[in-house]
Design a protein around this motif. Structure first.
Motif, PDB file in Angstrom:
ATOM      1  N   ASP A   1      76.718  28.210  58.574  1.00  0.00           N
ATOM      2  CA  ASP A   1      76.523  26.609  58.165  1.00  0.00           C
ATOM      3  C   ASP A   1      75.584  26.818  57.086  1.00  0.00           C
ATOM      4  OD1 ASP A   1      78.224  26.335  60.267  1.00  0.00           O
ATOM      5  OD2 ASP A   1      76.647  26.211  62.068  1.00  0.00           O
ATOM      6  N   THR A   2      74.408  27.070  57.393  1.00  0.00           N
ATOM      7  CA  THR A   2      72.465  27.763  56.504  1.00  0.00           C
ATOM      8  C   THR A   2      72.940  27.285  54.842  1.00  0.00           C
ATOM      9  OG1 THR A   2      71.263  28.058  58.001  1.00  0.00           O
ATOM     10  CG2 THR A   2      70.335  27.972  55.673  1.00  0.00           C
ATOM     11  N   ALA A   3      74.269  28.691  54.665  1.00  0.00           N
ATOM     12  CA  ALA A   3      74.712  28.852  53.967  1.00  0.00           C
ATOM     13  C   ALA A   3      75.322  28.021  52.729  1.00  0.00           C
ATOM     14  CB  ALA A   3      75.748  30.154  53.683  1.00  0.00           C
ATOM     15  N   ILE A   4      76.002  27.509  53.822  1.00  0.00           N
ATOM     16  CA  ILE A   4      77.479  26.360  53.494  1.00  0.00           C
ATOM     17  C   ILE A   4      76.190  24.619  53.071  1.00  0.00           C
ATOM     18  CG2 ILE A   4      78.864  24.318  54.029  1.00  0.00           C
ATOM     19  CD1 ILE A   4      80.464  26.423  55.706  1.00  0.00           C
ATOM     20  N   THR A   5      74.942  24.683  53.378  1.00  0.00           N
ATOM     21  CA  THR A   5      74.515  23.559  52.471  1.00  0.00           C
ATOM     22  C   THR A   5      73.867  24.062  51.240  1.00  0.00           C
ATOM     23  OG1 THR A   5      72.190  24.711  53.264  1.00  0.00           O
ATOM     24  CG2 THR A   5      73.718  23.325  54.886  1.00  0.00           C
ATOM     25  N   TYR A   6      74.669  25.034  50.786  1.00  0.00           N
ATOM     26  CA  TYR A   6      73.555  25.590  49.158  1.00  0.00           C
ATOM     27  C   TYR A   6      75.446  26.037  48.319  1.00  0.00           C
ATOM     28  CZ  TYR A   6      69.394  25.682  50.640  1.00  0.00           C
ATOM     29  OH  TYR A   6      67.952  26.094  52.073  1.00  0.00           O
ATOM     30  N   PHE A   7      76.654  25.059  49.483  1.00  0.00           N
ATOM     31  CA  PHE A   7      77.621  24.835  47.955  1.00  0.00           C
ATOM     32  C   PHE A   7      78.085  24.213  47.230  1.00  0.00           C
ATOM     33  CE2 PHE A   7      80.803  28.561  50.219  1.00  0.00           C
ATOM     34  CZ  PHE A   7      79.557  29.578  50.509  1.00  0.00           C
ATOM     35  N   PRO A   8      78.595  24.080  46.291  1.00  0.00           N
ATOM     36  CA  PRO A   8      78.080  22.471  45.495  1.00  0.00           C
ATOM     37  C   PRO A   8      78.366  21.780  45.741  1.00  0.00           C
ATOM     38  CG  PRO A   8      79.650  24.802  44.430  1.00  0.00           C
ATOM     39  CD  PRO A   8      78.966  25.267  45.503  1.00  0.00           C
ATOM     40  N   THR A   9      79.883  21.605  46.500  1.00  0.00           N
ATOM     41  CA  THR A   9      80.063  20.000  47.583  1.00  0.00           C
ATOM     42  C   THR A   9      78.819  19.766  48.504  1.00  0.00           C
ATOM     43  OG1 THR A   9      82.103  20.835  49.024  1.00  0.00           O
ATOM     44  CG2 THR A   9      82.376  19.587  47.088  1.00  0.00           C
ATOM     45  N   GLN A  10      78.211  20.382  48.781  1.00  0.00           N
ATOM     46  CA  GLN A  10      77.894  20.362  49.872  1.00  0.00           C
ATOM     47  C   GLN A  10      75.866  19.497  49.679  1.00  0.00           C
ATOM     48  OE1 GLN A  10      79.731  22.204  50.275  1.00  0.00           O
ATOM     49  NE2 GLN A  10      80.431  21.427  52.136  1.00  0.00           N
ATOM     50  N   ALA A  11      75.675  20.572  48.523  1.00  0.00           N
ATOM     51  CA  ALA A  11      74.476  20.430  47.080  1.00  0.00           C
ATOM     52  C   ALA A  11      74.614  18.404  47.063  1.00  0.00           C
ATOM     53  CB  ALA A  11      73.828  21.535  46.281  1.00  0.00           C
ATOM     54  N   PHE A  12      75.983  18.748  46.321  1.00  0.00           N
ATOM     55  CA  PHE A  12      75.761  17.921  45.404  1.00  0.00           C
ATOM     56  C   PHE A  12      75.599  16.271  46.648  1.00  0.00           C
ATOM     57  CE2 PHE A  12      79.663  14.621  43.678  1.00  0.00           C
ATOM     58  CZ  PHE A  12      77.877  13.503  43.385  1.00  0.00           C
ATOM     59  N   GLY A  13      76.075  16.535  47.608  1.00  0.00           N
ATOM     60  CA  GLY A  13      75.699  15.462  48.538  1.00  0.00           C
ATOM     61  C   GLY A  13      74.005  14.903  48.425  1.00  0.00           C
ATOM     62  N   ALA A  14      74.008  16.646  49.107  1.00  0.00           N
ATOM     63  CA  ALA A  14      71.832  16.043  49.425  1.00  0.00           C
ATOM     64  C   ALA A  14      71.905  15.486  48.121  1.00  0.00           C
ATOM     65  CB  ALA A  14      71.510  17.461  49.723  1.00  0.00           C
ATOM     66  N   LEU A  15      72.075  15.387  47.077  1.00  0.00           N
ATOM     67  CA  LEU A  15      71.151  15.247  45.973  1.00  0.00           C
ATOM     68  C   LEU A  15      71.135  13.820  45.958  1.00  0.00           C
ATOM     69  CD1 LEU A  15      71.823  17.545  42.959  1.00  0.00           C
ATOM     70  CD2 LEU A  15      69.912  17.069  43.797  1.00  0.00           C
ATOM     71  N   GLY A  16      72.561  13.579  46.150  1.00  0.00           N
ATOM     72  CA  GLY A  16      72.732  11.707  45.954  1.00  0.00           C
ATOM     73  C   GLY A  16      72.603  10.813  47.024  1.00  0.00           C
ATOM     74  N   SER A  17      71.344  11.435  47.963  1.00  0.00           N
ATOM     75  CA  SER A  17      70.815  10.429  48.799  1.00  0.00           C
ATOM     76  C   SER A  17      69.957   9.918  48.802  1.00  0.00           C
ATOM     77  CB  SER A  17      71.657  11.343  50.659  1.00  0.00           C
ATOM     78  OG  SER A  17      70.630  10.147  51.630  1.00  0.00           O
TER      79      SER A  17
END
Length: 258
Positions: free
Chosen positions: A205-221
């Motif tokens: 779960d921790t590693a997935i937060t740094y996958f492209p689509t998940q990281a993208f979501g964090a940048l756009g909020s």
């Protein structure tokens, strides 16, 4: 005296890639489709929003730019066409003959494409956010560009979209196949992380937060997302993913015959 009128220079390679990108009909169609999707969905979300409804807990920038989830597919396909498309048409032979060192061709493609996607996405995001706020101004989702985190999220959305598109460009260059590149992007970047979330392991779960689509979501909020990476970490992760994709493509470009 020897003249170098036709010498290969970085500026000339960039100019060549710029002309190749914008003389293709697919570029105009795909870029326009990406912008229309973001603007259309943003206006729809704004016009149909009801205060206190099911969308009231969604971040304002995320709500306005919800169409980015669709536009990233359009721009990823364009990135794949930029590289794999040349192999499909055979034009890559002319490009590599003109630039025997090969790697400048890839870096020029990436630079031109990144500048195009970032400019297009940032302009579209700003217009969409401001247009959506015409409908949201009297609701609990009212916001302005000067509010804390809003402009950073809009710029982060555009930067994330650009980096994800570069990942797709690298996949296209590595696989040299349009269907293969699209399949690898959809499967590897969009579907695999969703499958991994089913695994009952905290480390996953921790590693997935740094996958492209998940990281993208964090940048756009504009506001922190629960369980998501911090914006700086998300941006670094996306840069590393894009760098790995382009680096692999550059290595394969040098080692293969064509």
């Amino acid at each position: 005296m020897t003249t170098h009128t036709f010498a290969v220079t970085p500026v000339r390679v960039l100019r060549s890639e710029w002309h190749k990108l914008w003389t293709l009909r697919s570029t105009w169609i795909t870029a326009l489709s990406a912008s229309v999707l973001v603007l259309g969905v943003g206006l729809t979300m704004g016009a149909t929003y009801t205060a206190g409804g099911g969308d009231s807990d969604i971040d304002t920038v995320v709500l306005a730019l919800y169409g980015t989830m669709l536009s990233q597919i359009c721009l990823a396909v364009l990135g794949i066409l930029v590289t794999a498309g040349e192999y499909a048409t055979g034009m890559i032979r002319a490009s590599l003959t003109a630039v025997p060192r090969r790697s400048p061709v890839l870096w020029a493609k990436a630079a031109v494409f990144a500048a195009t996607v970032f400019t297009l996405s940032l302009t579209t995001a700003l217009v969409t956010f401001l247009a959506a706020q015409l409908f949201l101004s009297d609701t609990d989702q009212a916001a302005s560009l000067t509010d804390p985190g809003v402009f950073r999220a809009i710029a982060g959305n555009s930067a994330g979209l650009t980096l994800i598109s570069l990942i797709a460009l690298g996949l296209g260059a590595s696989l040299r196949s349009i269907p293969g590149g699209i399949g690898a992007f959809v499967g590897g970047v969009m579907i695999v992380p969703e499958i991994l979330t089913m695994l009952p392991y905290e480390a996953v779960d921790t590693a997935i937060t740094y996958f492209p689509t998940q990281a993208f979501g964090a940048l756009g909020s504009a506001t922190p997302l629960p369980g998501a990476a911090a914006p700086g970490e998300a941006l670094l992760a996306l840069c590393l993913w894009a760098g790995a994709s382009l680096g692999t493509a550059a290595l394969l470009l040098k080692r293969r015959d064509v």
